[in-house]
Write a protein that holds these residues in place. Structure first.
Motif, PDB file in Angstrom:
ATOM      1  N   LEU A  51       0.803  -1.222   0.000  1.00 37.52           N
ATOM      2  CA  LEU A  51       0.000   0.000   0.000  1.00 37.52           C
ATOM      3  C   LEU A  51       0.838   1.274   0.000  1.00 37.52           C
ATOM      4  CD1 LEU A  51      -2.834   1.364   0.487  1.00 37.52           C
ATOM      5  CD2 LEU A  51      -2.408   1.015   2.930  1.00 37.52           C
ATOM      6  N   ILE A  52       2.060   1.208   0.500  1.00 39.59           N
ATOM      7  CA  ILE A  52       2.839   2.402   0.812  1.00 39.59           C
ATOM      8  C   ILE A  52       2.965   3.363  -0.371  1.00 39.59           C
ATOM      9  CG2 ILE A  52       5.116   3.262   1.484  1.00 39.59           C
ATOM     10  CD1 ILE A  52       3.527   2.047   3.790  1.00 39.59           C
ATOM     11  N   VAL A  53       3.484   2.916  -1.501  1.00 42.80           N
ATOM     12  CA  VAL A  53       3.791   3.835  -2.601  1.00 42.80           C
ATOM     13  C   VAL A  53       2.533   4.376  -3.275  1.00 42.80           C
ATOM     14  CG1 VAL A  53       5.012   4.146  -4.791  1.00 42.80           C
ATOM     15  CG2 VAL A  53       6.051   2.788  -2.963  1.00 42.80           C
ATOM     16  N   PRO A  54       1.565   3.516  -3.691  1.00 37.98           N
ATOM     17  CA  PRO A  54       0.366   4.097  -4.322  1.00 37.98           C
ATOM     18  C   PRO A  54      -0.421   5.006  -3.395  1.00 37.98           C
ATOM     19  CG  PRO A  54       0.091   1.736  -3.975  1.00 37.98           C
ATOM     20  CD  PRO A  54       1.525   2.046  -3.721  1.00 37.98           C
ATOM     21  N   SER A  55      -0.463   4.677  -2.113  1.00 39.48           N
ATOM     22  CA  SER A  55      -1.162   5.541  -1.167  1.00 39.48           C
ATOM     23  C   SER A  55      -0.462   6.887  -1.050  1.00 39.48           C
ATOM     24  CB  SER A  55      -1.239   4.866   0.207  1.00 39.48           C
ATOM     25  OG  SER A  55      -1.850   5.720   1.142  1.00 39.48           O
ATOM     26  N   LEU A  63      -3.224  16.223  -1.618  1.00 43.36           N
ATOM     27  CA  LEU A  63      -2.812  17.242  -0.657  1.00 43.36           C
ATOM     28  C   LEU A  63      -2.334  18.519  -1.347  1.00 43.36           C
ATOM     29  CD1 LEU A  63      -1.852  18.371   2.083  1.00 43.36           C
ATOM     30  CD2 LEU A  63       0.213  16.976   1.825  1.00 43.36           C
ATOM     31  N   PHE A  64      -1.425  18.396  -2.295  1.00 41.06           N
ATOM     32  CA  PHE A  64      -0.804  19.581  -2.879  1.00 41.06           C
ATOM     33  C   PHE A  64      -1.624  20.210  -3.997  1.00 41.06           C
ATOM     34  CE2 PHE A  64       2.887  17.379  -0.974  1.00 41.06           C
ATOM     35  CZ  PHE A  64       3.277  18.397  -0.108  1.00 41.06           C
ATOM     36  N   ALA A  65      -2.702  19.528  -4.400  1.00 40.04           N
ATOM     37  CA  ALA A  65      -3.588  20.112  -5.408  1.00 40.04           C
ATOM     38  C   ALA A  65      -4.524  21.157  -4.809  1.00 40.04           C
ATOM     39  CB  ALA A  65      -4.418  19.019  -6.089  1.00 40.04           C
ATOM     40  N   ILE A  72      -3.901  24.842   6.539  1.00 40.01           N
ATOM     41  CA  ILE A  72      -4.362  23.543   7.024  1.00 40.01           C
ATOM     42  C   ILE A  72      -3.318  22.925   7.939  1.00 40.01           C
ATOM     43  CG2 ILE A  72      -4.874  21.161   6.333  1.00 40.01           C
ATOM     44  CD1 ILE A  72      -7.193  22.987   5.839  1.00 40.01           C
ATOM     45  N   LEU A  73      -2.048  23.015   7.547  1.00 44.67           N
ATOM     46  CA  LEU A  73      -0.973  22.451   8.369  1.00 44.67           C
ATOM     47  C   LEU A  73      -0.871  23.183   9.704  1.00 44.67           C
ATOM     48  CD1 LEU A  73       1.339  20.434   8.581  1.00 44.67           C
ATOM     49  CD2 LEU A  73       2.826  22.131   7.490  1.00 44.67           C
ATOM     50  N   ARG A  74      -0.979  24.504   9.700  1.00 48.60           N
ATOM     51  CA  ARG A  74      -0.920  25.253  10.967  1.00 48.60           C
ATOM     52  C   ARG A  74      -2.058  24.848  11.899  1.00 48.60           C
ATOM     53  NH1 ARG A  74       0.397  29.651   7.561  1.00 48.60           N
ATOM     54  NH2 ARG A  74      -1.777  30.363   7.597  1.00 48.60           N
ATOM     55  N   ARG A  75      -3.205  24.572  11.344  1.00 54.23           N
ATOM     56  CA  ARG A  75      -4.355  24.219  12.173  1.00 54.23           C
ATOM     57  C   ARG A  75      -4.266  22.791  12.699  1.00 54.23           C
ATOM     58  NH1 ARG A  75     -10.765  25.055  10.479  1.00 54.23           N
ATOM     59  NH2 ARG A  75     -11.657  24.132  12.371  1.00 54.23           N
ATOM     60  N   LEU A 169     -11.433  20.620   3.170  1.00 55.72           N
ATOM     61  CA  LEU A 169     -11.650  19.274   3.715  1.00 55.72           C
ATOM     62  C   LEU A 169     -10.891  18.241   2.887  1.00 55.72           C
ATOM     63  CD1 LEU A 169     -12.996  17.216   5.564  1.00 55.72           C
ATOM     64  CD2 LEU A 169     -15.004  17.280   4.068  1.00 55.72           C
ATOM     65  N   ILE A 170     -10.975  18.336   1.582  1.00 51.70           N
ATOM     66  CA  ILE A 170     -10.262  17.395   0.714  1.00 51.70           C
ATOM     67  C   ILE A 170      -8.764  17.480   0.965  1.00 51.70           C
ATOM     68  CG2 ILE A 170      -9.652  16.895  -1.690  1.00 51.70           C
ATOM     69  CD1 ILE A 170     -12.529  17.678  -2.441  1.00 51.70           C
ATOM     70  N   GLN A 171      -8.263  18.710   1.139  1.00 47.71           N
ATOM     71  CA  GLN A 171      -6.832  18.881   1.391  1.00 47.71           C
ATOM     72  C   GLN A 171      -6.452  18.369   2.779  1.00 47.71           C
ATOM     73  OE1 GLN A 171      -5.358  22.884   0.743  1.00 47.71           O
ATOM     74  NE2 GLN A 171      -3.459  22.022  -0.048  1.00 47.71           N
ATOM     75  N   ALA A 172      -7.324  18.588   3.762  1.00 47.18           N
ATOM     76  CA  ALA A 172      -7.054  18.085   5.107  1.00 47.18           C
ATOM     77  C   ALA A 172      -7.024  16.559   5.132  1.00 47.18           C
ATOM     78  CB  ALA A 172      -8.114  18.604   6.078  1.00 47.18           C
ATOM     79  N   LEU A 173      -7.938  15.928   4.394  1.00 46.70           N
ATOM     80  CA  LEU A 173      -7.925  14.469   4.285  1.00 46.70           C
ATOM     81  C   LEU A 173      -6.638  14.007   3.599  1.00 46.70           C
ATOM     82  CD1 LEU A 173     -11.639  13.861   3.224  1.00 46.70           C
ATOM     83  CD2 LEU A 173     -10.590  13.206   5.399  1.00 46.70           C
ATOM     84  N   GLY A 174      -6.233  14.716   2.553  1.00 46.59           N
ATOM     85  CA  GLY A 174      -4.985  14.376   1.883  1.00 46.59           C
ATOM     86  C   GLY A 174      -3.788  14.490   2.816  1.00 46.59           C
ATOM     87  N   LEU A 175      -3.771  15.526   3.656  1.00 42.91           N
ATOM     88  CA  LEU A 175      -2.692  15.691   4.637  1.00 42.91           C
ATOM     89  C   LEU A 175      -2.676  14.538   5.629  1.00 42.91           C
ATOM     90  CD1 LEU A 175      -0.451  17.347   6.018  1.00 42.91           C
ATOM     91  CD2 LEU A 175      -2.262  18.583   7.247  1.00 42.91           C
TER      92      LEU A 175
END
Length: 249
Positions: A51-55, A63-65, A72-75, A169-175
């Motif tokens: 799972l590691i690489v594809p995940s 995240l970066f999109a 988001i990171l500060r929060r 939210l999408i970015q937070a989930l990606g993080l």
């Protein structure tokens, strides 16, 4: 990889393609689907290594999109640090070699996640308790990730309860998923249990994962995402329940 049969390679490719479709339609679910299917066929440790690489690739892309990485990171940084600590601690159980325990734990996690997502009402977390609740949620998520390889509980419902805008939210989930992936790899590596012979397959699994995401985005435009999501969750519950009760027979 000499011990890996052609049928297993095909199963891995199909699994990540389907997992990519789910992520393309719903925005999440690739690690959950991959662990659900592969964890029922091989050990959770071997499945987590694949799972590691594809995940990492798919979640880092998510995240970066997004538009608000720094805010988001500060929060959420206390939650992310707790995820790392909890995952590294929990991974010792996955690396122990007790496949009965980890497979059953994975099954319970999948069944609980699917039921919660199907029936629970949307929660709301007040800002005044977020400061102390985020590390608690992160630690719990990390422990579950370390034991089962599933990143979703309780991070996903918690992040949904913070009242973030859709893109945030999408970015937070990606993080959260990206940090969980890195922490899981570090935890498995720290236990000396990283199955390096599976890493080539993990890299190759990126191809069907991305193809599945592309197909999922097309499907999302043609069918109802709600109906797709419900069907997926029902199947996920049945698979998780089977894995959870398997040690009883």
């Amino acid at each position: 990889m000499s011990d890996v049969s052609i049928s297993m390679v095909a199963t891995i490719a199909v699994t990540f393609f389907v997992a990519g479709i789910v992520k393309g339609v719903t925005g999440m679910g690739l690690p959950t689907v991959a662990m659900a299917v592969l964890g029922s066929l091989i050990s959770p440790l071997a499945a987590a290594t694949l799972l590691i690489v594809p995940s990492f690739v798919t979640n880092a892309w998510q995240l970066f999109a997004g538009p608000s990485f720094s805010s988001i990171l500060r929060r959420l940084w206390p939650m992310m640090l707790a995820i790392i600590a909890g995952t590294v601690l929990g991974s010792s159980f996955m690396a122990s070699g007790d496949t009965v325990l980890t497979t059953a734990a994975l099954g319970y996690a999948l069944a609980l996640y699917s039921l919660y997502t199907l029936f629970a009402r949307q929660l709301s977390v007040p800002m005044k308790i977020e400061r102390w609740m985020s590390p608690f949620i992160g630690a719990a998520t990390g422990l579950i990730t370390g034991v089962t390889g599933v990143f979703t509980l309780p991070a996903v419902p918690y992040l949904q309860a913070l009242g973030l805008l859709k893109d945030d939210l999408i970015q937070a989930l990606g993080l959260s998923f990206t940090i969980s992936t890195i922490a899981l790899a570090a935890g498995i590596g720290a236990q000396g249990a990283f199955q390096l012979d599976r890493m080539t397959l993990s890299v190759l699994a990126v191809i069907p994962s991305l193809a599945g995401m592309w197909a999922g985005q097309i499907i999302r435009d043609r069918i109802g995402a709600v109906a797709f999501r419900r069907g997926f969750l029902v199947l996920l519950f049945l698979l998780g329940a089977e894995m959870a009760i398997r040690p009883l027979f």
